[in-house]
Enzyme design. Structure first.
Site, PDB file in Angstrom:
ATOM      1  N   GLU A 138      39.077  65.343 -12.033  1.00  0.00           N
ATOM      2  CA  GLU A 138      39.028  64.120 -12.835  1.00  0.00           C
ATOM      3  C   GLU A 138      40.419  63.516 -12.864  1.00  0.00           C
ATOM      4  O   GLU A 138      41.408  64.228 -13.049  1.00  0.00           O
ATOM      5  CB  GLU A 138      38.594  64.419 -14.275  1.00  0.00           C
ATOM      6  CG  GLU A 138      38.712  63.213 -15.193  1.00  0.00           C
ATOM      7  CD  GLU A 138      38.551  63.541 -16.675  1.00  0.00           C
ATOM      8  OE1 GLU A 138      38.595  62.604 -17.479  1.00  0.00           O
ATOM      9  OE2 GLU A 138      38.414  64.734 -17.037  1.00  0.00           O
ATOM     10  N   LEU A 139      40.507  62.215 -12.677  1.00  0.00           N
ATOM     11  CA  LEU A 139      41.743  61.469 -12.897  1.00  0.00           C
ATOM     12  C   LEU A 139      41.433  60.456 -13.984  1.00  0.00           C
ATOM     13  O   LEU A 139      40.388  59.795 -13.945  1.00  0.00           O
ATOM     14  CB  LEU A 139      42.224  60.784 -11.626  1.00  0.00           C
ATOM     15  CG  LEU A 139      42.548  61.716 -10.453  1.00  0.00           C
ATOM     16  CD1 LEU A 139      43.024  60.919  -9.255  1.00  0.00           C
ATOM     17  CD2 LEU A 139      43.563  62.767 -10.833  1.00  0.00           C
TER      18      LEU A 139
END
Length: 190
Positions: A138-139
């Site tokens: 996840e960013l």
């Protein structure tokens, strides 16, 4: 009416920070390339005493330790990739520009899923995608939602992170979080 009483007779372990995440991979070179080119990690030296194929990478204050899984070989049947599910296990990294992240992933032909989390007017944009072995990354701009400890303790500044001068009702961790939060608030105000 039932009253709930919080009981905590245990002191938290003297942890400092997350050091690394260790991941099994099919191909060390392919995974190294992904973590270098997509996430900006840097290959670092690992102990010479290891007698198995792997690699260590480092950036952003955290290490990624890759371990080649000897039970996976070229003759295994290809398994359908898991769907990208934001509620599945994942590693999350904060980023400065979620729009830029999406553009880069599209340019690399990578599939991703987006999500938005909102709380009291604060909004976090999230981008989820898989590494070559199906681990989810996840960013996000998670810093948009403040970290507020649920524990109700008073805050007493300490001279160093290693000195335990916590009030009787609070553990080391609650005080460390409050100290960190206070320092972040001071940095924002200047």
């Amino acid at each position: 009416m039932m009253e709930i009483e919080e009981v905590n007779n245990y002191e938290a372990l003297p942890l400092l920070s997350l050091n690394h995440v260790s991941l099994l991979c099919r191909s060390v070179p392919e995974s190294v390339r992904f973590y270098e080119e997509v996430l900006g990690f840097v290959l670092i030296k690992r102990p010479s005493s290891f007698k198995f194929n792997g690699a260590w990478l480092y950036n952003y204050g955290i290490g990624i330790h890759l371990i080649e899984n000897p039970s996976i070989d070229d003759f295994d049947t290809v398994v359908e990739p898991r769907p990208i599910n934001p509620k599945d296990n994942h590693i999350s990294f904060q980023c400065t520009d979620v729009g830029h992240v999406k553009g880069r992933l599209e340019g690399m032909g990578m599939k991703y899923v987006t999500a938005v989390v909102e709380d009291k007017g604060n909004k976090v944009d999230q981008v989820f995608f898989h590494d070559p072995d199906g681990y989810m990354i996840e960013l996000c701009n998670c810093e948009n939602i403040p970290i507020i400890p649920l524990a109700s303790c008073s805050f007493k500044p300490r001279l160093s992170s290693f000195t335990k001068t916590a009030p009787a009702k609070c553990g080391f961790m609650e005080n460390a979080m409050m100290e960190s939060l206070s320092m972040e608030m001071l940095n924002i105000s200047f």
